[in-house]
Design an enzyme around this catalytic site. Structure first.
Site, PDB file in Angstrom:
ATOM      1  N   PHE A 134     -20.083  29.486  61.974  1.00 32.86           N
ATOM      2  CA  PHE A 134     -19.477  28.291  62.563  1.00 32.86           C
ATOM      3  C   PHE A 134     -18.482  27.702  61.564  1.00 32.86           C
ATOM      4  O   PHE A 134     -18.781  27.577  60.379  1.00 32.86           O
ATOM      5  CB  PHE A 134     -20.577  27.272  62.891  1.00 32.86           C
ATOM      6  N   ASP A 213     -28.585  27.855  58.287  1.00 33.10           N
ATOM      7  CA  ASP A 213     -28.220  26.854  59.289  1.00 33.10           C
ATOM      8  C   ASP A 213     -29.012  27.185  60.562  1.00 33.10           C
ATOM      9  O   ASP A 213     -28.873  28.273  61.132  1.00 33.10           O
ATOM     10  CB  ASP A 213     -26.713  26.903  59.548  1.00 33.10           C
ATOM     11  N   TYR A 238     -28.837  17.473  68.062  1.00 35.29           N
ATOM     12  CA  TYR A 238     -28.388  17.234  69.448  1.00 35.29           C
ATOM     13  C   TYR A 238     -28.344  18.487  70.317  1.00 35.29           C
ATOM     14  O   TYR A 238     -27.946  18.424  71.465  1.00 35.29           O
ATOM     15  CB  TYR A 238     -27.018  16.533  69.474  1.00 35.29           C
ATOM     16  N   LYS A 239     -28.731  19.628  69.776  1.00 38.19           N
ATOM     17  CA  LYS A 239     -28.733  20.853  70.591  1.00 38.19           C
ATOM     18  C   LYS A 239     -30.120  21.028  71.210  1.00 38.19           C
ATOM     19  O   LYS A 239     -30.481  20.277  72.094  1.00 38.19           O
ATOM     20  CB  LYS A 239     -28.292  22.037  69.737  1.00 38.19           C
ATOM     21  N   ARG A 398     -20.057  31.106  77.188  1.00 39.23           N
ATOM     22  CA  ARG A 398     -21.417  31.001  76.633  1.00 39.23           C
ATOM     23  C   ARG A 398     -22.350  30.334  77.625  1.00 39.23           C
ATOM     24  O   ARG A 398     -21.979  29.343  78.254  1.00 39.23           O
ATOM     25  CB  ARG A 398     -21.386  30.041  75.430  1.00 39.23           C
TER      26      ARG A 398
HETATM   27  C1  LIG Z   1     -23.259  22.726  66.178  1.00 40.03           C
HETATM   28  C2  LIG Z   1     -23.167  23.283  64.816  1.00 40.03           C
HETATM   29  C3  LIG Z   1     -22.847  22.476  63.728  1.00 40.03           C
HETATM   30  C4  LIG Z   1     -22.492  21.054  63.983  1.00 40.03           C
HETATM   31  O1  LIG Z   1     -22.146  20.338  62.849  1.00 40.03           O
HETATM   32  P1  LIG Z   1     -21.895  18.773  62.969  1.00 40.03           P
HETATM   33  O2  LIG Z   1     -21.754  18.360  61.572  1.00 40.03           O
HETATM   34  O3  LIG Z   1     -23.052  18.174  63.705  1.00 40.03           O
HETATM   35  O4  LIG Z   1     -20.665  18.558  63.774  1.00 40.03           O
HETATM   36  C5  LIG Z   1     -22.870  23.034  62.461  1.00 40.03           C
HETATM   37  N1  LIG Z   1     -23.162  24.343  62.288  1.00 40.03           N
HETATM   38  C6  LIG Z   1     -23.444  25.151  63.328  1.00 40.03           C
HETATM   39  C7  LIG Z   1     -23.785  26.582  63.098  1.00 40.03           C
HETATM   40  C8  LIG Z   1     -23.440  24.651  64.619  1.00 40.03           C
HETATM   41  O5  LIG Z   1     -23.698  25.453  65.656  1.00 40.03           O
END
Ligand SMILES: *Cc1c(COP(=O)(O)O)cnc(C)c1O
Length: 439
Positions: A134, A213, A238-239, A398
């Site tokens: 990401f 992560d 939030y996921k 997705r």
């Molecule tokens: C959703 C996601 C994030 C989100 O990071 P924020 O700091 O909350 O915006 C980070 N890493 C991964 C792999 C994600 O899927």
């Protein structure tokens, strides 16, 4: 019998599992006419969240005012969230710090990992990651590495390789220069899942520390941080944890690293914030990674999300939910893959269960005639018909299958609508192609 038909037949055990978990759906407030396949991006609202936040606003805040830090336990919210989350990610509550975004938590734990390696083995200057990790993860690593180098330290290299090349890096000629292995367990694009235990072991054998992560893992399936010997981790609220838009994220620090300071030493990570001492002294455990005042409304919402997932404990917990997610994702693949290939939509999610998270992704490639469907437009057409997934540039659609509120009927209906949209080309219009700011 074809493979596809075979996977559409459910065993008695599968039927029993689906029945066992069916009641969890009622814990969520989902709009009528919507099949929500985007809980891997923003989880839906648990019913208890609306009630809880209304009370927090009108009672704890409006009436209690500042007294609520004590009387309503606001100051303990991070600790209460950590207690609820710890069993879901397989660690001790003291090893978790709740707050801030995933990006910020990554900065904190990465700064810790880099400083530990700097003391132990200064020749280790590589942060090893995956090319399609990401973006924020790669940006944070690049930024922190560049910042440290600007201050006169030796340069840190963020080395990104393909999923299948990671093991070779960890055992290859540069292994002695790898300081940190930084990976997202489940790839946000393909849904492909790393073997956390094997990679952590290989990293340790190479002398590297690990930063995982868990954005697409926490709340999606049982995670075993301690059993895998993970050093550091971060994850998203939030996921799959359903904590609400912008929910506080979390950081994990294995107990053996307690007592080390991250680069962000705020007053709420102090051992005694209300002693107002002049110099920082870390709180015990991962709590030293707390920085500033917790966002109370968001923390309360996160706690509701966690408590909602806890209701699955009596029904087999995350292990049962994961088995259900395997059934749902298998079903969606069986119902769509062969047909979608005809339109140039290629499955990029592994079919082997252990190698994937709870999502299914397709990328758009030219079909036999050389035409490529517009993935963005296909997703817009789906959303217009009540099937909400998402699109990730440049070419990926997705579908997330959060097992607490989706059932087989949802999967079948979503598959039917997707196939209909492709057969009728109802995606093929200007209106469907117009891109919004957030995709
Ligand atoms: C959703 C996601 C994030 C989100 O990071 P924020 O700091 O909350 O915006 C980070 N890493 C991964 C792999 C994600 O899927």
């Amino acid at each position: 019998m074809t493979d596809a038909a075979h996977s559409l037949t459910l065993t008695d055990d599968a039927h029993a599992l689906l029945a066992q978990l069916a009641s969890l759906k009622t814990l969520f407030q989902l709009p009528d006419g919507v099949i929500y396949l985007d809980g891997n991006s923003l989880g839906p609202m648990p019913r208890c969240t609306a009630t809880r936040l209304a009370h927090v606003i009108s009672h704890d805040w409006a009436q209690g005012l500042i007294r609520s830090w004590n009387d309503a336990g606001w100051i303990d919210l991070p600790r209460r969230c950590a207690a609820a989350l710890a069993p879901m990610v397989g660690c001790e509550p003291q090893e978790l710090a709740i707050g801030d975004s995933t990006s910020l938590n990554l900065f904190k734990v990465l700064s810790l990992a880099l400083s530990i390696q700097h003391q132990r083995a200064p020749e280790r200057r590589i942060i090893l990651s995956e090319s399609d990790n990401f973006p924020t993860d790669l940006y944070i690593a690049e930024g922190l590495g560049a910042f440290l180098s600007q201050l006169g330290g030796p340069a840190w290299e963020v080395r990104t390789v393909l999923h299948d090349e990671l093991m070779a890096q960890l055992t290859g000629p540069d292994a002695a220069h790898i300081g940190v292995l930084m990976l997202t367990e489940v790839n946000y694009r393909t849904g492909r899942r790393h073997d956390m235990q094997a990679l952590t072991q290989a990293a340790h054998q190479a002398g590297a520390l690990t930063v995982w992560d868990l954005a697409h893992s926490a709340g999606a399936f049982p995670v075993q941080l301690s059993a895998a010997q993970a050093d550091f981790a971060v994850g998203c609220g939030y996921k799959y944890l359903n904590g609400g838009p912008g929910a506080p994220a979390f950081a994990f620090v294995a107990q053996r690293f307690f007592g080390q300071a991250s680069a962000l030493t705020g007053w709420l990570g102090h051992a005694a914030p209300f002693a107002f001492e002049q110099h920082w002294q870390g709180a015990s455990g991962a709590a030293s990674l707390q920085v500033g005042t917790p966002p109370v409304l968001s923390m309360e919402a996160l706690l509701c999300g966690l408590q909602t997932l806890q209701q699955a404990d009596a029904l087999g917990g995350l292990a049962a939910l994961r088995r259900k997610a395997e059934l749902l994702t298998d079903r969606f693949i069986a119902r769509t893959e062969a047909e979608l290939t005809r339109y140039g939509l290629v499955l990029v999610t592994p079919k082997t269960l252990a190698q994937r998270g709870n999502q299914v992704s397709y990328v758009a490639r030219p079909d036999a005639q050389g035409n490529t469907v517009d993935g963005y437009a296909v997703m817009q057409a789906l959303i217009q018909r009540g099937v909400i997934g998402d699109f990730r540039a440049p070419d990926l659609i997705r579908f997330g299958f959060a097992p607490s509120y989706l059932d087989l009927a949802d999967v079948d209906q979503a598959a039917d609508i997707l196939l209909d949209i492709l057969a009728t080309r109802s995606w093929d219009s200007e209106a469907m192609r117009t891109r919004a700011a957030v995709t």
